[in-house]
Design a protein around this motif. Structure first.
Motif, PDB file in Angstrom:
ATOM      1  N   ALA A   1      56.062   3.478  25.009  1.00 56.70           N
ATOM      2  CA  ALA A   1      56.945   4.124  24.044  1.00 56.70           C
ATOM      3  C   ALA A   1      58.401   3.995  24.452  1.00 56.70           C
ATOM      4  O   ALA A   1      59.264   3.721  23.627  1.00 56.70           O
ATOM      5  N   GLU A   2      58.685   4.205  25.707  1.00 57.62           N
ATOM      6  CA  GLU A   2      60.038   4.083  26.221  1.00 57.62           C
ATOM      7  C   GLU A   2      59.978   3.826  27.717  1.00 57.62           C
ATOM      8  O   GLU A   2      58.959   4.037  28.363  1.00 57.62           O
ATOM      9  N   LYS A   3      61.073   3.370  28.246  1.00 54.58           N
ATOM     10  CA  LYS A   3      61.154   3.090  29.680  1.00 54.58           C
ATOM     11  C   LYS A   3      61.956   4.219  30.313  1.00 54.58           C
ATOM     12  O   LYS A   3      63.092   4.482  29.906  1.00 54.58           O
ATOM     13  N   VAL A   4      61.379   4.903  31.305  1.00 54.31           N
ATOM     14  CA  VAL A   4      62.027   6.028  31.962  1.00 54.31           C
ATOM     15  C   VAL A   4      62.171   5.710  33.446  1.00 54.31           C
ATOM     16  O   VAL A   4      61.178   5.439  34.122  1.00 54.31           O
ATOM     17  N   VAL A   5      63.412   5.730  33.928  1.00 54.28           N
ATOM     18  CA  VAL A   5      63.702   5.312  35.296  1.00 54.28           C
ATOM     19  C   VAL A   5      64.591   6.357  35.975  1.00 54.28           C
ATOM     20  O   VAL A   5      65.507   6.896  35.342  1.00 54.28           O
ATOM     21  N   PRO A   6      64.376   6.647  37.254  1.00 52.26           N
ATOM     22  CA  PRO A   6      65.280   7.563  37.966  1.00 52.26           C
ATOM     23  C   PRO A   6      66.727   7.080  37.860  1.00 52.26           C
ATOM     24  O   PRO A   6      67.008   5.893  38.036  1.00 52.26           O
ATOM     25  N   ALA A   7      67.631   7.988  37.576  1.00 54.29           N
ATOM     26  CA  ALA A   7      69.027   7.616  37.390  1.00 54.29           C
ATOM     27  C   ALA A   7      69.621   6.963  38.628  1.00 54.29           C
ATOM     28  O   ALA A   7      70.475   6.084  38.537  1.00 54.29           O
ATOM     29  N   THR A   8      69.150   7.379  39.802  1.00 59.04           N
ATOM     30  CA  THR A   8      69.687   6.797  41.036  1.00 59.04           C
ATOM     31  C   THR A   8      69.294   5.337  41.200  1.00 59.04           C
ATOM     32  O   THR A   8      69.952   4.593  41.926  1.00 59.04           O
TER      33      THR A   8
ATOM     34  N   GLY B   1      67.350  15.009  40.326  1.00 62.43           N
ATOM     35  CA  GLY B   1      66.297  14.070  39.928  1.00 62.43           C
ATOM     36  C   GLY B   1      66.322  13.652  38.475  1.00 62.43           C
ATOM     37  O   GLY B   1      65.263  13.304  37.916  1.00 62.43           O
ATOM     38  N   ALA B   2      67.486  13.654  37.855  1.00 62.74           N
ATOM     39  CA  ALA B   2      67.575  13.227  36.457  1.00 62.74           C
ATOM     40  C   ALA B   2      67.121  11.780  36.306  1.00 62.74           C
ATOM     41  O   ALA B   2      67.243  10.967  37.227  1.00 62.74           O
ATOM     42  N   LYS B   3      66.569  11.477  35.127  1.00 65.64           N
ATOM     43  CA  LYS B   3      66.109  10.127  34.825  1.00 65.64           C
ATOM     44  C   LYS B   3      66.853   9.613  33.587  1.00 65.64           C
ATOM     45  O   LYS B   3      67.524  10.369  32.888  1.00 65.64           O
ATOM     46  N   ILE B   4      66.734   8.330  33.365  1.00 66.47           N
ATOM     47  CA  ILE B   4      67.332   7.727  32.165  1.00 66.47           C
ATOM     48  C   ILE B   4      66.223   7.093  31.348  1.00 66.47           C
ATOM     49  O   ILE B   4      65.423   6.303  31.864  1.00 66.47           O
ATOM     50  N   ALA B   5      66.158   7.477  30.074  1.00 64.32           N
ATOM     51  CA  ALA B   5      65.158   6.943  29.159  1.00 64.32           C
ATOM     52  C   ALA B   5      65.798   5.892  28.267  1.00 64.32           C
ATOM     53  O   ALA B   5      66.862   6.120  27.688  1.00 64.32           O
ATOM     54  N   PHE B   6      65.157   4.739  28.195  1.00 67.28           N
ATOM     55  CA  PHE B   6      65.645   3.640  27.363  1.00 67.28           C
ATOM     56  C   PHE B   6      64.717   3.435  26.181  1.00 67.28           C
ATOM     57  O   PHE B   6      63.486   3.494  26.322  1.00 67.28           O
TER      58      PHE B   6
END
Length: 210
Positions: free
Chosen positions: A15-22, A92-97
């Motif tokens: 559905a989406e790509k979720v990666v640790p912001a760091t 621990g925020a993540k970024i969803a693409f």
């Protein structure tokens, strides 16, 4: 510009790509931990790459542990217009693409001076910008410092030409590369001012030896 691959973290399948912001923005947390006065002359920018090219229309959002989402818009060159805070990174925020989770992406980091395009600059400001940035890179790169870039000057994109002006009124032409003139403090010892033929479209760091 430095780049790295981004692997998918746990998230909604396909559905989406979720990666640790760091992982998307390496070294940003180390950069933000430095006192603001030590990093005021430079800035970090990040872009998402696919097949080595920036994705200018990619939709992304910062996802905090609470589930709250904040859109992360990108400019025309594909760089994020907003970056996470140090607190968000440490929590621990993540970024969803908005792409399938298995899509291979890369991340690129750009280091730029905090200098506005102008036709005239004080040499002390240019030299201080180069020195401060090299110091920041040394402090944040850690064991990878030997692979980090070392800047020697400032480049003025599309400025056509320029002069280094000395205290006694003498002037010496700036050397040129394809993108425009550049100034290396080591090459113009005693210069007090840089005057350009026209306002550059962008001010960037120069890493060459001449």
């Amino acid at each position: 510009m430095a780049g790295l691959a981004i692997a998918a973290a746990a998230g909604p399948a396909l559905a989406e790509k979720v990666v640790p912001a760091t992982k998307v923005m390496p070294y940003l947390d180390k950069f933000l931990r430095l006192p603001p006065a030590e990093r005021s002359r430079m800035k970090l920018s990040y872009a998402i790459l696919r097949d080595g090219k920036p994705m200018t229309s990619l939709k992304a959002a910062l996802v905090e542990p609470s589930g709250a989402r904040t859109p992360l818009p990108m400019n025309d060159e594909g760089f994020f217009e907003r970056l996470p805070t140090l607190a968000q990174l440490e929590q621990g925020a993540k970024i969803a693409f908005d792409v399938p989770a298995d899509l291979k992406l890369g991340s690129a980091m750009d280091i730029a001076p905090q200098l506005r395009p102008a036709v005239e600059y004080e040499v002390r400001d240019l030299a201080a910008t180069v020195d401060e940035t090299n110091a920041v890179i040394g402090k944040t790169a850690g064991v990878m410092a030997f692979m980090a870039p070392k800047f020697s000057g400032i480049a003025f994109l599309k400025a056509e030409g320029g002069l280094a002006v000395f205290a006694d009124g003498r002037a010496q032409p700036l050397p040129l590369i394809r993108s425009g003139p550049y100034f290396r403090p080591e090459d113009f010892k005693g210069a007090v001012r840089v005057k350009l033929t026209k306002t550059p479209t962008k001010v960037a760091f120069y890493s060459g030896k001449k």
